[in-house]
Design a protein around this motif. Structure first.
Motif, PDB file in Angstrom:
ATOM      1  N   GLU A   7       0.860  -1.175   0.000  1.00 23.57           N
ATOM      2  CA  GLU A   7       0.000   0.000   0.000  1.00 23.57           C
ATOM      3  C   GLU A   7       0.896   1.225   0.000  1.00 23.57           C
ATOM      4  O   GLU A   7       2.118   1.105   0.057  1.00 23.57           O
ATOM      5  CB  GLU A   7      -0.906  -0.013   1.238  1.00 23.57           C
ATOM      6  CG  GLU A   7      -1.860  -1.189   1.295  1.00 23.57           C
ATOM      7  CD  GLU A   7      -2.890  -1.210   0.183  1.00 23.57           C
ATOM      8  OE1 GLU A   7      -3.284  -0.126  -0.300  1.00 23.57           O
ATOM      9  OE2 GLU A   7      -3.294  -2.308  -0.230  1.00 23.57           O
ATOM     10  N   ASP A  26       1.264  -4.206   3.400  1.00 24.25           N
ATOM     11  CA  ASP A  26       0.015  -4.412   4.129  1.00 24.25           C
ATOM     12  C   ASP A  26      -0.101  -5.865   4.579  1.00 24.25           C
ATOM     13  O   ASP A  26      -0.456  -6.134   5.715  1.00 24.25           O
ATOM     14  CB  ASP A  26      -1.170  -4.041   3.248  1.00 24.25           C
ATOM     15  CG  ASP A  26      -2.501  -4.186   3.965  1.00 24.25           C
ATOM     16  OD1 ASP A  26      -2.612  -3.702   5.104  1.00 24.25           O
ATOM     17  OD2 ASP A  26      -3.428  -4.796   3.389  1.00 24.25           O
ATOM     18  N   SER A  62       1.713  -7.571   8.034  1.00 21.59           N
ATOM     19  CA  SER A  62       2.998  -6.994   7.634  1.00 21.59           C
ATOM     20  C   SER A  62       4.163  -7.474   8.495  1.00 21.59           C
ATOM     21  O   SER A  62       5.310  -7.434   8.071  1.00 21.59           O
ATOM     22  CB  SER A  62       2.921  -5.466   7.669  1.00 21.59           C
ATOM     23  OG  SER A  62       2.639  -5.023   8.985  1.00 21.59           O
TER      24      SER A  62
END
Length: 149
Positions: free
Chosen positions: A59, A64, A80
């Motif tokens: 992202e 993410d 993550s």
């Protein structure tokens, strides 16, 4: 003047959405690039099953999540930091070592002759899918809440 503000607001929103789509992308990675926590999880609970592919979902703000597809069809999603979020055995029985004991015990006691084929860990709850198609919901401590439709 009102129309100008509406048009300007719509254009700003459009640019923000387009920018988010440009920067948000999936990237194939080597299994060695997974976080250590994810690698340990896979080697512990899916020992001997090869990793077919690994994908890093990026992202704007960074990674993410990671998605790992195993050779036997199982899909594992990690956050993550490499903590598991979801394990989908694609209708195959999941190894039970990482599933909270209270969830395993509830499913075994109340639904004999079934097994867990998918489990999802959310912030405040767990969802487990059984081999008979039932979806069970549990609180974050593994206490049964309900059967989901």
């Amino acid at each position: 003047m009102k129309n100008f503000r509406k048009i300007t607001g719509a254009l700003v929103l459009l640019f923000l959405l387009a920018g988010g789509l440009i920067f948000a992308q999936d990237k194939a990675i080597n299994a060695n690039q997974l976080p250590k926590t994810a690698k340990v999880f896979l080697s512990t609970h899916f020992k001997g099953i090869a990793i077919g592919s690994a994908i890093e979902d990026r992202e704007i703000y960074g990674v993410d999540e990671y998605q790992v597809y195993l050779a036997n069809g199982t899909k594992v999603e990690f956050d993550s930091k490499g903590n598991w979020k979801e394990v989908d055995g694609k209708h195959q029985k999941l190894p039970s070592g990482f599933i909270p004991a209270s969830i395993r015990n509830y499913a075994a006691k109340n639904f004999p002759n079934t097994y867990i084929v998918k489990i999802e860990k959310e912030r405040w709850s767990y969802k487990a899918e059984l081999s008979n198609g039932l979806d069970l919901e549990f609180d974050r401590n593994g206490n049964f809440k309900k059967i989901d439709d």
